[in-house]
Design a protein around this motif. Structure first.
Motif, PDB file in Angstrom:
ATOM      1  N   SER A  58       0.784  -1.189  -0.108  1.00  0.00           N
ATOM      2  CA  SER A  58      -0.003   0.094  -0.056  1.00  0.00           C
ATOM      3  C   SER A  58       0.913   1.183  -0.001  1.00  0.00           C
ATOM      4  O   SER A  58       1.830   1.308   0.322  1.00  0.00           O
ATOM      5  CB  SER A  58      -0.960  -0.010   1.326  1.00  0.00           C
ATOM      6  N   GLY A  59       0.308   2.154  -0.820  1.00  0.00           N
ATOM      7  CA  GLY A  59       1.189   3.585  -0.757  1.00  0.00           C
ATOM      8  C   GLY A  59       0.941   4.396   0.580  1.00  0.00           C
ATOM      9  O   GLY A  59       1.502   5.428   0.776  1.00  0.00           O
ATOM     10  N   LEU A  60       0.038   3.982   1.602  1.00  0.00           N
ATOM     11  CA  LEU A  60      -0.211   4.623   2.524  1.00  0.00           C
ATOM     12  C   LEU A  60       1.029   4.857   3.479  1.00  0.00           C
ATOM     13  O   LEU A  60       1.306   6.088   3.818  1.00  0.00           O
ATOM     14  CB  LEU A  60      -1.419   3.955   3.581  1.00  0.00           C
ATOM     15  N   ALA A  61       1.488   3.781   4.138  1.00  0.00           N
ATOM     16  CA  ALA A  61       2.927   3.980   4.738  1.00  0.00           C
ATOM     17  C   ALA A  61       3.777   5.107   4.136  1.00  0.00           C
ATOM     18  O   ALA A  61       4.474   5.834   4.824  1.00  0.00           O
ATOM     19  CB  ALA A  61       3.323   2.851   5.273  1.00  0.00           C
ATOM     20  N   ASP A  62       4.016   4.849   2.863  1.00  0.00           N
ATOM     21  CA  ASP A  62       5.202   5.494   2.153  1.00  0.00           C
ATOM     22  C   ASP A  62       4.619   7.143   2.186  1.00  0.00           C
ATOM     23  O   ASP A  62       5.512   7.855   2.265  1.00  0.00           O
ATOM     24  CB  ASP A  62       5.163   5.222   0.474  1.00  0.00           C
ATOM     25  N   SER A 116     -11.357  -4.164  -3.871  1.00  0.00           N
ATOM     26  CA  SER A 116      -9.973  -4.905  -3.878  1.00  0.00           C
ATOM     27  C   SER A 116     -10.181  -6.591  -4.015  1.00  0.00           C
ATOM     28  O   SER A 116     -10.862  -7.031  -2.744  1.00  0.00           O
ATOM     29  CB  SER A 116      -9.222  -4.397  -2.736  1.00  0.00           C
ATOM     30  N   LEU A 117      -9.639  -7.176  -4.616  1.00  0.00           N
ATOM     31  CA  LEU A 117     -10.007  -8.703  -4.832  1.00  0.00           C
ATOM     32  C   LEU A 117      -9.263  -9.311  -3.476  1.00  0.00           C
ATOM     33  O   LEU A 117      -9.904 -10.342  -2.865  1.00  0.00           O
ATOM     34  CB  LEU A 117      -9.379  -9.422  -6.041  1.00  0.00           C
ATOM     35  N   ASP A 118      -8.027  -8.857  -3.229  1.00  0.00           N
ATOM     36  CA  ASP A 118      -7.374  -9.659  -2.102  1.00  0.00           C
ATOM     37  C   ASP A 118      -7.359  -8.854  -0.881  1.00  0.00           C
ATOM     38  O   ASP A 118      -6.897  -9.449   0.269  1.00  0.00           O
ATOM     39  CB  ASP A 118      -6.022 -10.235  -2.450  1.00  0.00           C
ATOM     40  N   GLY A 119      -7.507  -7.512  -0.925  1.00  0.00           N
ATOM     41  CA  GLY A 119      -7.477  -6.665   0.207  1.00  0.00           C
ATOM     42  C   GLY A 119      -8.843  -6.072   0.580  1.00  0.00           C
ATOM     43  O   GLY A 119      -8.706  -4.958   1.426  1.00  0.00           O
ATOM     44  N   TRP A 120      -9.815  -6.633   0.467  1.00  0.00           N
ATOM     45  CA  TRP A 120     -11.075  -6.173   0.873  1.00  0.00           C
ATOM     46  C   TRP A 120     -11.074  -6.176   2.303  1.00  0.00           C
ATOM     47  O   TRP A 120     -10.766  -6.900   2.956  1.00  0.00           O
ATOM     48  CB  TRP A 120     -12.360  -6.930   0.162  1.00  0.00           C
ATOM     49  N   GLY A 121     -11.966  -5.017   2.765  1.00  0.00           N
ATOM     50  CA  GLY A 121     -11.971  -4.825   4.284  1.00  0.00           C
ATOM     51  C   GLY A 121     -10.693  -4.239   4.873  1.00  0.00           C
ATOM     52  O   GLY A 121     -10.798  -4.467   6.070  1.00  0.00           O
ATOM     53  N   THR A 122      -9.812  -3.645   4.097  1.00  0.00           N
ATOM     54  CA  THR A 122      -8.770  -3.390   4.657  1.00  0.00           C
ATOM     55  C   THR A 122      -8.525  -1.861   4.377  1.00  0.00           C
ATOM     56  O   THR A 122      -8.963  -1.366   3.309  1.00  0.00           O
ATOM     57  CB  THR A 122      -7.336  -4.177   4.392  1.00  0.00           C
ATOM     58  N   LEU A 123      -7.619  -1.333   5.328  1.00  0.00           N
ATOM     59  CA  LEU A 123      -7.218   0.227   5.101  1.00  0.00           C
ATOM     60  C   LEU A 123      -6.289   0.390   3.559  1.00  0.00           C
ATOM     61  O   LEU A 123      -6.444   1.263   2.752  1.00  0.00           O
ATOM     62  CB  LEU A 123      -6.549   0.800   6.124  1.00  0.00           C
ATOM     63  N   ALA A 124      -5.077  -0.431   3.876  1.00  0.00           N
ATOM     64  CA  ALA A 124      -4.447  -0.723   2.519  1.00  0.00           C
ATOM     65  C   ALA A 124      -5.037  -0.977   1.395  1.00  0.00           C
ATOM     66  O   ALA A 124      -4.747  -0.385   0.555  1.00  0.00           O
ATOM     67  CB  ALA A 124      -3.202  -1.744   3.212  1.00  0.00           C
ATOM     68  N   GLY A 125      -6.061  -1.984   1.522  1.00  0.00           N
ATOM     69  CA  GLY A 125      -6.585  -2.262   0.173  1.00  0.00           C
ATOM     70  C   GLY A 125      -7.573  -1.114  -0.303  1.00  0.00           C
ATOM     71  O   GLY A 125      -7.653  -0.862  -1.660  1.00  0.00           O
ATOM     72  N   ALA A 126      -7.989  -0.227   0.590  1.00  0.00           N
ATOM     73  CA  ALA A 126      -8.853   0.877   0.067  1.00  0.00           C
ATOM     74  C   ALA A 126      -8.034   1.917  -0.367  1.00  0.00           C
ATOM     75  O   ALA A 126      -8.104   2.621  -1.632  1.00  0.00           O
ATOM     76  CB  ALA A 126      -9.747   1.511   1.434  1.00  0.00           C
ATOM     77  N   PHE A 127      -6.809   2.225   0.337  1.00  0.00           N
ATOM     78  CA  PHE A 127      -5.749   3.105  -0.281  1.00  0.00           C
ATOM     79  C   PHE A 127      -5.268   2.681  -1.646  1.00  0.00           C
ATOM     80  O   PHE A 127      -5.247   3.425  -2.516  1.00  0.00           O
ATOM     81  CB  PHE A 127      -4.509   3.278   0.567  1.00  0.00           C
TER      82      PHE A 127
END
Ligand SMILES: Cc1cc2nc3c(=O)[nH]c(=O)nc-3n(C[C@H](O)[C@H](O)[C@H](O)COP(=O)(O)OP(=O)(O)OC[C@H]3O[C@@H](n4cnc5c(N)ncnc54)[C@H](O)[C@@H]3O)c2cc1C
Length: 447
Positions: free
Chosen positions: A98-102, A418-429
């Motif tokens: 995810s680009g969120l941390a970066d 997101s197919l593999d990251g649904w339900g997550t903040l990183a997937g949303a970002f």
């Protein structure tokens, strides 16, 4: 105290607003948009919308981020409770994928790692190493069984695919179901669950994850308190009608509101959404998850800062515990499915009773007696949110792909795409960044 390894490669506990955001954690002043047309309108100011707007802004295209609520962050919201920052929703996320941390690091915002190990309690005691190994193995076996069922083309309720995990059966079902995605496994598609494989949540922020997103969004052109009720994409420009009057126009639109908001018909579309897509929204109802925050002064459970504690399912509704948030006395219990619905409906009295019952059963009566007051989230009854995450129902697991396809001038973004990251903040970002790339491509020239 032994620190135990994670039971599984999967971040299976994507665990976890009505309170006021107090001045100490208040959002910075945003640039408010003027009435002019823009290249890209982004509707919905959660992680997906913020990621999309940041990327569009960096490309030099003009943008406006339109948010119905009074603050940005969506299902990441930091409020003040007991004088401390309390995340009502996402309180940690995956650094990788995810680009969120970066983006946060580039903006000079504080990030802190959380312990990668999870602790396990049963019968008021910490699990012994052998018990923990059994639990971890049971999780792994169950995930493999669900994946094998999906691979065999059987898209059924995941509860029917569970192997016998002996004494751990109910706990595994709770961790993957109500505490992992906010729904009972009987109501969850094997295919959708098998595809879900986000990186583990390994980072948080001392200011709160909601506050982190708000700070990240500071440079954006934002319209707060602007609820979109209709999107017309038939003409040269897309036209968005706002509740109470007024319109905004854009060359292309990124729609980053929760799936449940669209499924509820809160936004009208002209032309209407294709029937297949509308059907997919109906087949992805919300899982429900809520947080209950409380103080446990003096660290009576002898836990490390930001530890996540799993508990063997027993007589009380299943829950998990985020211990000593940021090293403080704040602890947060997370509940899912029907229990979350009860918290959202009844508020603090229900949260207090549930937190005490959960603590008494999991850690003993002394810990439970220390809880005097709680603060609770109420996502499930917030009309702008309507739940924690969109979960595929049995038989509809292949439908999530439909959300990734643009519809004319409209691109969908949000955790549910997101197919593999649904339900997550990183997937949303990440979904917001993908939507922005498309918007940038289709708006190649000046507006
Ligand atoms: C209790 C709980 C705990 C969680 N814990 C974690 C965790 O620890 N780690 C993790 O990775 N994920 C966690 N999640 C999931 C994570 O919070 C979400 O996946 C993510 O925040 C979703 O972001 P989003 O941008 O897709 O949607 P949202 O954040 O919901 O943003 C959508 C925005 O659209 C706005 N909106 C709605 N309707 C309109 C309209 N008509 N016009 C304009 N704006 C509108 C809403 O107000 C909202 O701000 C948790 C969720 C919950 C509920």
């Amino acid at each position: 105290m032994t620190s135990l390894p994670r039971p599984s490669r999967r971040a299976f506990l994507a665990a976890s607003a009505s309170a006021l955001i107090l001045p100490r954690f208040a959002a910075p002043a945003f640039a408010q948009s003027s009435a002019g047309d823009v290249d890209v309108a982004i509707i919905g100011g959660g992680a997906a919308g913020i990621a999309a707007a940041l990327k569009v802004a960096a490309s030099g295209r003009s943008h406006v981020l339109i948010e119905a609520g009074k603050r940005l962050g969506g299902r990441a919201a930091t409020v003040e409770a007991f004088g401390l920052p309390f995340d009502l929703g996402a309180n940690r996320f995956a650094r990788t994928e995810s680009g969120l941390a970066d983006a946060a690091e580039a903006a000079g915002l504080p990030l802190v790692n959380v312990p990668s190990a999870r602790r396990l309690y049963l019968g008021g005691q910490q699990a012994k190493e052998g018990q923990y190994d059994d639990f971890a193995a049971a999780i792994g076996r169950t995930e493999r069984a669900i994946a094998a069922t999906a691979d065999a083309g059987r898209d059924i309720g995941a509860a029917s695919a569970l192997p016998d995990a002996g004494v751990w059966t109910a706990t595994v079902a709770a961790v993957l179901g109500p505490l992992g995605c906010g729904r009972s496994l009987a109501e969850v598609s094997t295919l959708d669950l098998a595809r879900r494989d986000p990186a583990p949540d390994d980072v948080t922020s001392a200011i709160g994850v909601g506050a982190l997103l708000q700070r990240l969004a500071a440079p954006l052109n934002v319209r707060l308190g602007a609820k979109v009720t209709r999107i017309d994409t038939g003409g040269r420009l897309a036209v968005m009608a706002l509740e109470g009057g007024g319109t905004l126009r854009a060359r292309t639109v990124i729609l980053a509101v929760p799936a449940a908001v669209i499924a509820a018909g809160a936004i009208r579309f002209n032309p209407p959404l294709p029937a297949r897509l509308a059907g997919a929204f109906r087949a992805y109802p919300s899982g429900l998850m809520e947080h209950v925050g409380f103080l446990l002064p003096g660290n009576p459970l002898d836990l490390a800062p930001d530890e996540l504690v799993d508990v063997k399912a027993g007589t009380t509704p299943p829950g998990a515990l985020y211990a000593r948030v940021g090293g403080t006395d704040l602890h947060v219990a997370v509940f899912g499915a029907d229990t979350a619905a009860e918290i959202a409906a009844k508020g603090e009295p229900a949260g207090l009773a549930l937190a005490r019952g959960f603590l008494a059963a999991s850690f003993g009566a002394t810990a439970a007696a220390k809880v005097e007051k709680v603060a609770v989230s109420r996502w499930s009854t917030d009309p702008l949110i309507r739940g924690a995450m969109a979960v595929g129902t049995p038989g509809a697991g292949a439908g999530r792909r439909a959300f990734a396809e643009p519809v004319g001038r409209l691109t969908l973004a949000g955790e549910y795409t997101s197919l593999d990251g649904w339900g997550t903040l990183a997937g949303a970002f990440a979904s917001g960044e993908i939507a922005a790339e498309r918007a940038i491509r289709v708006t190649g020239g000046p507006a």
